[in-house]
Scaffold this active site. Sequence first.
Site, short mmCIF file in Angstrom:
data_model
loop_
_atom_site.label_atom_id
_atom_site.label_comp_id
_atom_site.label_asym_id
_atom_site.label_seq_id
_atom_site.Cartn_x
_atom_site.Cartn_y
_atom_site.Cartn_z
N LYS A 147 39.91 27.79 40.36
CA LYS A 147 40.67 27.94 39.26
C LYS A 147 41.98 28.87 39.29
O LYS A 147 41.79 29.93 39.59
CB LYS A 147 39.56 28.50 38.17
CG LYS A 147 40.28 28.45 36.66
CD LYS A 147 39.80 29.27 35.66
CE LYS A 147 40.61 30.76 35.75
NZ LYS A 147 42.15 30.56 35.52
N GLU A 195 38.82 41.14 45.37
CA GLU A 195 39.97 41.92 45.52
C GLU A 195 40.73 42.37 44.45
O GLU A 195 41.39 41.27 43.68
CB GLU A 195 40.80 40.88 46.74
CG GLU A 195 40.42 41.04 48.04
CD GLU A 195 40.95 39.83 48.95
OE1 GLU A 195 42.19 39.39 48.78
OE2 GLU A 195 40.42 39.58 49.98
N CYS A 216 49.82 43.34 44.95
CA CYS A 216 48.63 44.35 44.77
C CYS A 216 48.90 45.37 45.78
O CYS A 216 48.33 46.65 45.27
CB CYS A 216 47.38 43.70 44.86
SG CYS A 216 47.11 42.85 46.45
N GLU A 232 47.67 51.25 36.93
CA GLU A 232 48.52 49.94 37.61
C GLU A 232 49.52 49.72 36.69
O GLU A 232 49.08 49.13 35.66
CB GLU A 232 47.67 49.12 38.23
CG GLU A 232 48.12 48.00 39.11
CD GLU A 232 47.34 46.76 39.56
OE1 GLU A 232 46.63 46.11 38.56
OE2 GLU A 232 47.51 46.50 40.76
P1 NAD Z 1 43.65 38.73 36.00
O1 NAD Z 1 42.31 39.56 36.40
O2 NAD Z 1 44.14 38.86 34.84
O3 NAD Z 1 43.43 37.12 36.23
C1 NAD Z 1 43.21 36.84 37.46
C2 NAD Z 1 42.34 35.31 37.22
O4 NAD Z 1 41.21 35.64 36.79
C3 NAD Z 1 42.90 34.44 36.43
O5 NAD Z 1 42.70 32.96 36.94
C4 NAD Z 1 42.35 34.54 35.10
O6 NAD Z 1 42.37 33.34 34.36
C5 NAD Z 1 40.95 34.82 35.61
N1 NAD Z 1 40.13 35.44 34.39
C6 NAD Z 1 40.45 36.28 33.79
N2 NAD Z 1 39.45 36.85 32.87
C7 NAD Z 1 38.34 36.33 33.35
C8 NAD Z 1 37.01 36.38 33.02
N3 NAD Z 1 36.55 37.10 32.13
N4 NAD Z 1 35.96 35.73 33.83
C9 NAD Z 1 36.38 34.61 34.82
N5 NAD Z 1 37.81 34.69 35.14
C10 NAD Z 1 38.81 35.47 34.49
O7 NAD Z 1 44.49 39.16 37.25
P2 NAD Z 1 46.26 38.70 37.32
O8 NAD Z 1 46.81 39.48 35.93
O9 NAD Z 1 46.01 37.16 37.25
O10 NAD Z 1 46.71 39.56 38.42
C11 NAD Z 1 47.01 40.82 38.78
C12 NAD Z 1 46.20 41.66 39.28
O11 NAD Z 1 45.39 41.13 40.36
C13 NAD Z 1 46.50 42.94 39.60
O12 NAD Z 1 45.62 44.04 38.96
C14 NAD Z 1 46.76 43.05 41.16
O13 NAD Z 1 46.55 44.42 41.69
C15 NAD Z 1 45.54 42.00 41.33
N6 NAD Z 1 45.75 41.71 42.78
C16 NAD Z 1 44.79 42.26 43.77
C17 NAD Z 1 44.90 41.83 45.05
C18 NAD Z 1 44.22 42.26 46.24
O14 NAD Z 1 44.19 41.56 47.41
N7 NAD Z 1 43.43 43.33 46.11
C19 NAD Z 1 45.78 40.78 45.39
C20 NAD Z 1 46.80 40.16 44.09
C21 NAD Z 1 46.57 40.71 42.91
#
Ligand code: NAD
Length: 502
Positions: free
Chosen positions: A194, A270, A304, A406
């Site tokens: 997804k 992650e 990130c 963040e």
């Molecule tokens: P997000 O958590 O809002 O969304 C990520 C994914 O999770 C999306 O596909 C979203 O639809 C899905 N999602 C959201 N709520 C959910 C739920 N309750 N159940 C299942 N799926 C759900 O993150 P984002 O805004 O897309 O990305 C930014 C974040 O990602 C930042 O916090 C960043 O630090 C982190 N990030 C971490 C890494 C790493 O390697 N540690 C890498 C990239 C981004």
Amino acid sequence: MDAALLNKDVAAASAGAAPRILRNFVGGQFLDRGTPFDVYNPATGKVHARALEADAETIDLAVVAARRAVEGDWGRMPLAKRRALLIRVADRIEERFDDFLEAEIADTGKPYELAHHLDIPRGAANFRVFADAIANLSTECFEMDTPDGGKALNYAVRKPLGVVGIISPWNLPLLLMTWKAAPALACGNAVIVKPSEETPSTTTLLGEVMAEVGMPDGAFNVVHGFGPGSAGELLTTHPGIRAITFTGETRTGAAIMKAAAPTVKALSFELGGKNPAIIFADANLDAAVAGLARAVFLNTGQVCLAPERIYVERPVFDCFVAAMKAKAEGLKAGAPYAEGTTLGPLISDEHRRKVLEYYRLAIAEGATLITGGGVPQLKGEAADGYFVEPTLWTGLGPDARICREEIFGPCAHIAPFDTEEEAIRLANDTDYGLASSIWTTDLARAHRVGKEMEVGISWVNCWFLRDLRTPFGGAKMSGIGREGGEHSINFYSEPTNICIKL
Ligand code: NAD
């Protein structure tokens, strides 16, 4: 499968016609079912695609197709053949490089150069690296003494986990999704991906590629939708899915953990970061400034691993701040294909509101604004894009909210320090633990401080330099587990130990 139809949509969208339609890819077929939702180009603020949201029935179909693939052609495929298919996927991504590039840029608005050099090549590289990793792992084996004076031989065989759900974010869409999909497939699992609702295009294109290279039906599935109450939540609660591998915000990880608990899924997370950088006075300052300017502003700060807290040893503090200010002011915000663009938009209007709220908060908390803090006035096609100015602050203590939370924008707070111990304490004073970047020419100090960092990866005199065989992940609230090389293979496979009395 109607890859040809999808291609026509891509061509039509590029020609400025109707938005392209992004379908769910299930069991080797693009399905025409699902409620459409809009996908925006953040560089222009315009809708460029419509994705079909997967409902519970579509997720069930995907799980059945995936299960069939694991138990059939895909899960039982000889290793050499499976490996060859993964390499073929990498080749095909490279053959269709321009399609992937166009789709990634349309979803994210990021500068052409960045997507060209980072996102798409890494998408292909992930498949090559894990095709090699799976072929070069040894089998664990122990000979033991038995109570009757004899011997027994133990060896562990790796088997696929089964159906793996991959939930990915929007900041590096193809790169981060394939970072999970490639090792999961290499281990013989079937995956249901997804992608973020903001950036569904390249994952859909990868569905086409899978069909083109002859991946068995159901091994790779794509479902579109949102998190809570939508495709994301449906994956995390589905009893037919054995593992969830997730990249995204820490609080989303917490929600997924809760949702996945009743079906006891394996989890790899992650998550977010609030990464520190430390610049010692003995550092090569030009290299540190160039490195940190790249680290803070790359992908408009939506990485990130990006440092949002920079600690600089006092004798070089003023000089460093002035040089970073010049770097920030030298960036050029603009449309992805415009000549000289070095700074893209944020991903959405909502995210821009969040970042601008932190810009406001920094001033309210008493920060000294070094540069930026607002919205650039752009002309032409980028006038309605979700841009913000690159921003630097000084003057706040470690408890300020902008130094703890963040932000995920092109910004950082810079503070001075006097001793190595103080720098280590300040760097570690956070709930997060993803990455740090240390700049020094003192080798002993590099080893000492690198080890003290409470993070998954400590870079010295560099940032975002990745060898994909090494462990990658977060400490503290930045993640669970490690992926990369053998670490990924360990997560995506289930060992069965066989003990034979000799
Ligand atoms: P997000 O958590 O809002 O969304 C990520 C994914 O999770 C999306 O596909 C979203 O639809 C899905 N999602 C959201 N709520 C959910 C739920 N309750 N159940 C299942 N799926 C759900 O993150 P984002 O805004 O897309 O990305 C930014 C974040 O990602 C930042 O916090 C960043 O630090 C982190 N990030 C971490 C890494 C790493 O390697 N540690 C890498 C990239 C981004």
